[in-house]
Design a protein around this motif. Structure first.
Motif, PDB file in Angstrom:
ATOM      1  N   ALA A  91     -12.571   7.241  -4.927  1.00 18.63           N
ATOM      2  CA  ALA A  91     -11.728   7.803  -5.964  1.00 18.63           C
ATOM      3  C   ALA A  91     -10.739   7.190  -6.384  1.00 18.63           C
ATOM      4  N   ILE A  92      -9.717   6.851  -5.390  1.00 18.48           N
ATOM      5  CA  ILE A  92      -8.585   5.842  -5.622  1.00 18.48           C
ATOM      6  C   ILE A  92      -8.746   4.475  -6.246  1.00 18.48           C
ATOM      7  N   GLU A 136      -7.102  -4.248 -16.522  1.00 16.52           N
ATOM      8  CA  GLU A 136      -6.746  -4.845 -15.072  1.00 16.52           C
ATOM      9  C   GLU A 136      -6.540  -3.925 -13.952  1.00 16.52           C
ATOM     10  N   ALA A 137      -6.598  -4.370 -12.830  1.00 23.75           N
ATOM     11  CA  ALA A 137      -6.470  -3.583 -11.547  1.00 23.75           C
ATOM     12  C   ALA A 137      -4.836  -3.063 -11.414  1.00 23.75           C
ATOM     13  N   VAL A 138      -4.622  -1.902 -10.874  1.00 23.96           N
ATOM     14  CA  VAL A 138      -3.317  -1.730 -10.703  1.00 23.96           C
ATOM     15  C   VAL A 138      -3.483  -1.043  -9.409  1.00 23.96           C
ATOM     16  N   GLU A 139      -2.063  -0.951  -8.707  1.00 22.92           N
ATOM     17  CA  GLU A 139      -1.742  -0.025  -7.641  1.00 22.92           C
ATOM     18  C   GLU A 139      -1.237   1.156  -7.806  1.00 22.92           C
ATOM     19  N   MET A 191       0.943  -1.296   0.106  1.00 18.54           N
ATOM     20  CA  MET A 191      -0.077   0.076   0.048  1.00 18.54           C
ATOM     21  C   MET A 191       1.037   1.431   0.188  1.00 18.54           C
ATOM     22  N   GLY A 192       0.503   2.133  -0.878  1.00 19.49           N
ATOM     23  CA  GLY A 192       1.404   3.500  -0.838  1.00 19.49           C
ATOM     24  C   GLY A 192       1.034   4.082   0.216  1.00 19.49           C
ATOM     25  N   GLU A 193       2.243   5.122   0.596  1.00 15.39           N
ATOM     26  CA  GLU A 193       2.453   5.975   1.797  1.00 15.39           C
ATOM     27  C   GLU A 193       1.048   6.842   1.891  1.00 15.39           C
ATOM     28  N   LEU A 194       0.545   7.401   0.752  1.00 16.37           N
ATOM     29  CA  LEU A 194      -0.451   8.327   0.919  1.00 16.37           C
ATOM     30  C   LEU A 194      -1.938   7.743   0.951  1.00 16.37           C
TER      31      LEU A 194
END
Length: 158
Positions: free
Chosen positions: A33-34, A43-46, A1-4
């Protein structure tokens, strides 16, 4: 998971504990929204933090436009709510550059581009791209484009 994303999740939990309804609803909207952006496409992306900040900048812009429309329609209470939501979202964005700092960057980047004296507009795209790369989310695209256009018209190069 990203920091934000992690920061949003933690702040959402804190706001829920404080029973801060406006912050809770705004942060839930940001999380949605994220997620929506991550699953859009084939396809899903992070998303990385830069992409998330771009989403947040869009959300701030949407709220500013909605607040203006509400003001014009005589709905001050809704405009107030939209502006407060925008302020909550702005907490997660980097500080915006002032006009002088943006102008200095534009002049530096314009100096690196060969500009046709008869048609300075041709270099605009190149300069805008270079300025965007340097300032990131520190300035709105419309502000960058306006500053570049002005600088190229005046031929403000060292």
């Amino acid at each position: 998971m990203g920091e934000l994303k992690a920061q949003i999740a933690n702040d959402l939990n804190d706001a829920m504990r404080r029973r801060d309804e406006l912050t809770v609803s705004t942060l839930r909207l940001l999380k949605t929204a994220i997620t929506k952006a991550e699953v859009a496409g084939s396809e899903a992306v992070e998303l990385d933090d830069d992409a998330i900040m771009a989403i947040f900048a869009t959300e701030v812009r949407k709220r500013a436009e909605a607040a203006d429309l509400y003001e014009q329609g005589g709905r001050g209470e809704l405009a107030f709510k939209e502006r407060n939501e925008a302020e909550i979202v702005r907490r997660y964005l980097p500080a915006t550059l002032d006009d002088d700092a943006l102008h200095a960057i534009v002049v530096e980047e314009a100096a690196n581009v060969s500009i046709d004296a008869d048609n300075p507009g041709r270099a605009m795209g190149t300069v805008v791209k270079a300025v965007r790369a340097r300032v990131g989310q520190g300035a709105d695209g419309a502000r960058i484009a306006a500053a570049v256009k002005t600088a190229l018209q005046r031929d403000e190069r060292p």
